[in-house]
Design an enzyme around this catalytic site. Structure first.
Site, PDB file in Angstrom:
ATOM      1  CG  ASN A  72      -1.259   1.383   1.499  1.00 60.40           C
ATOM      2  OD1 ASN A  72      -1.644   1.998   0.576  1.00 60.40           O
ATOM      3  ND2 ASN A  72      -2.184   0.792   2.249  1.00 60.40           N
ATOM      4  CD1 TRP A  73       4.027   1.253  -3.006  1.00 59.43           C
ATOM      5  CD2 TRP A  73       4.124   1.764  -4.927  1.00 59.43           C
ATOM      6  NE1 TRP A  73       4.626   0.257  -3.739  1.00 59.43           N
ATOM      7  CE2 TRP A  73       5.298   1.933  -4.713  1.00 59.43           C
ATOM      8  CE3 TRP A  73       3.994   3.772  -5.942  1.00 59.43           C
ATOM      9  CZ2 TRP A  73       6.212   1.193  -5.363  1.00 59.43           C
ATOM     10  CZ3 TRP A  73       4.456   3.285  -6.442  1.00 59.43           C
ATOM     11  CH2 TRP A  73       6.096   2.483  -6.788  1.00 59.43           C
ATOM     12  CE  LYS A  74       0.286   2.782   5.129  1.00 57.64           C
ATOM     13  NZ  LYS A  74      -0.020   3.111   6.287  1.00 57.64           N
ATOM     14  CD  GLU A 133      -2.723   5.558   6.904  1.00 51.30           C
ATOM     15  OE1 GLU A 133      -2.886   5.066   5.265  1.00 51.30           O
ATOM     16  OE2 GLU A 133      -1.571   4.601   7.579  1.00 51.30           O
ATOM     17  CB  SER A 141       5.847  -1.786  11.925  1.00 55.45           C
ATOM     18  OG  SER A 141       5.078  -0.950  11.919  1.00 55.45           O
ATOM     19  CG  HIS A 150      -5.504   2.069   5.430  1.00 55.16           C
ATOM     20  ND1 HIS A 150      -5.460   3.151   5.854  1.00 55.16           N
ATOM     21  CD2 HIS A 150      -4.866   1.290   5.726  1.00 55.16           C
ATOM     22  CE1 HIS A 150      -4.315   2.308   6.742  1.00 55.16           C
ATOM     23  NE2 HIS A 150      -3.830   1.027   6.038  1.00 55.16           N
ATOM     24  N   GLY A 163       3.444  -0.832   4.632  1.00 51.57           N
ATOM     25  CA  GLY A 163       2.858   0.071   4.090  1.00 51.57           C
ATOM     26  C   GLY A 163       4.218   0.596   3.693  1.00 51.57           C
ATOM     27  N   GLY A 164       5.392   1.190   4.260  1.00 51.31           N
ATOM     28  CA  GLY A 164       6.465   1.475   3.924  1.00 51.31           C
ATOM     29  C   GLY A 164       7.141   1.028   3.513  1.00 51.31           C
TER      30      GLY A 164
HETATM   31  P1  13P Z   1       3.523   0.581   7.491  1.00 50.83           P
HETATM   32  O1  13P Z   1       3.534  -1.322   6.361  1.00 50.83           O
HETATM   33  O2  13P Z   1       4.197   1.807   6.894  1.00 50.83           O
HETATM   34  O3  13P Z   1       3.193  -0.190   9.135  1.00 50.83           O
HETATM   35  O4  13P Z   1       1.760   0.864   6.783  1.00 50.83           O
HETATM   36  C1  13P Z   1       1.009   0.022   7.215  1.00 50.83           C
HETATM   37  C2  13P Z   1      -0.557  -0.451   6.136  1.00 50.83           C
HETATM   38  O5  13P Z   1      -1.160   0.701   6.958  1.00 50.83           O
HETATM   39  C3  13P Z   1      -0.390  -1.013   5.106  1.00 50.83           C
HETATM   40  O6  13P Z   1      -2.251  -0.547   5.098  1.00 50.83           O
END
Ligand code: 13P
Length: 248
Positions: A8-10, A96, A208, A94, A229-230
């Site tokens: 997920n590149w957000k 967020e 994470s 999500h 994510g990251g």
């Molecule tokens: P991180 O891997 O950056 O913690 O993000 C997880 C996430 O929200 C994937 O949708």
């Protein structure tokens, strides 16, 4: 069940980031048949990523969709548009989106139904906040979100992502015991509701996940992949997770 590793590149990624996706697409070829690999870039990159990685097994998805197919909804993207751009999946619910945009379970469910209408796989995110965990409410929250966010009907196009909110982007991961407990609870909820079909629904862990912890997390019972994510922004990190999911 084969693991799915979804990035997920957000709100990250410009045209210059497509080289990372191309590197992931190459790695996805090596993982073919052992793990499924997906990137969900911002909507602006879906079509370009699809074109830049064609002839590879890399799946491309969106990060959110509106419940309607089209109409007067400035700024929104419909699942039909994601499909039209070459996407085959979409993330909904999500944390967020739930936090930043006040999205509740009934809206998440409507989005998941819309994604089904458009023929997309839907990754439905659930997970407790730190306050809810501290209050001993984790399993209740997960049950409530699962019941409220997942549509009725054949769940074969559904993926669940368990993402404890306090583990997202914080570098903190849930313990393997906590992950096992939550995933077993989600699995039980899915089989109670969908019978045998519920045992075929993938349950991803998110929060994470990184190369150093992926193998241990992916080995936990009822963990069928990761939503990353990251660590999905750098091909080398993401591919290390894909490799862990491919059995080494
Ligand atoms: P991180 O891997 O950056 O913690 O993000 C997880 C996430 O929200 C994937 O949708």
């Amino acid at each position: 069940m084969r693991h799915l590793i979804a990035g997920n590149w957000k709100m990250n990624g410009l045209a210059t980031s497509l080289s990372e996706a191309q590197a992931v697409a190459e790695g996805a070829k090596a993982a073919e048949g052992k793990a499924d690999v997906m990137i969900c870039p911002p909507a602006t990159l879906i079509e370009r990523m699809r074109r830049a990685t064609q002839n590879s097994p890399l799946l491309v998805g969106g990060q959110d969709c509106h419940p309607k197919a089209s109409g007067a909804h400035t700024g929104d993207v419909s699942p039909e548009m994601i499909k039209d751009a070459g996407g085959s999946a979409v993330i909904v619910g999500h944390s967020e989106r739930r936090t930043d945009h006040g999205e509740a379970d009934d809206l998440v469910r409507a989005k998941a139904e819309a994604a089904r209408r458009a023929g997309l796989t839907t990754i439905i995110c659930i997970g407790e906040t730190e306050a809810e965990r501290d209050a001993g409410e984790t399993l209740n929250v997960v049950s409530r979100q699962l019941a409220g966010s997942v549509p009725d009907g054949d769940p074969s196009d559904i993926v669940i992502a368990y993402e404890p909110v306090w583990a997202i982007g914080t570098g903190r991961t849930a313990s393997e015991g906590d992950i096992q407990e939550a995933h077993a609870h989600i699995r039980a909820g899915l089989t109670a509701r969908f019978s045998a079909a519920g045992s075929g629904v993938r349950i991803l862990y998110g929060g994470s996940m990184k190369p150093e912890n992926a193998a241990a997390i992916l080995a936990v019972a009822d963990v069928n992949g990761g939503l990353v994510g990251g660590a999905s922004l750098k091909a080398a990190d993401f591919l290390a997770i894909v490799e862990a999911a491919s059995g080494g």
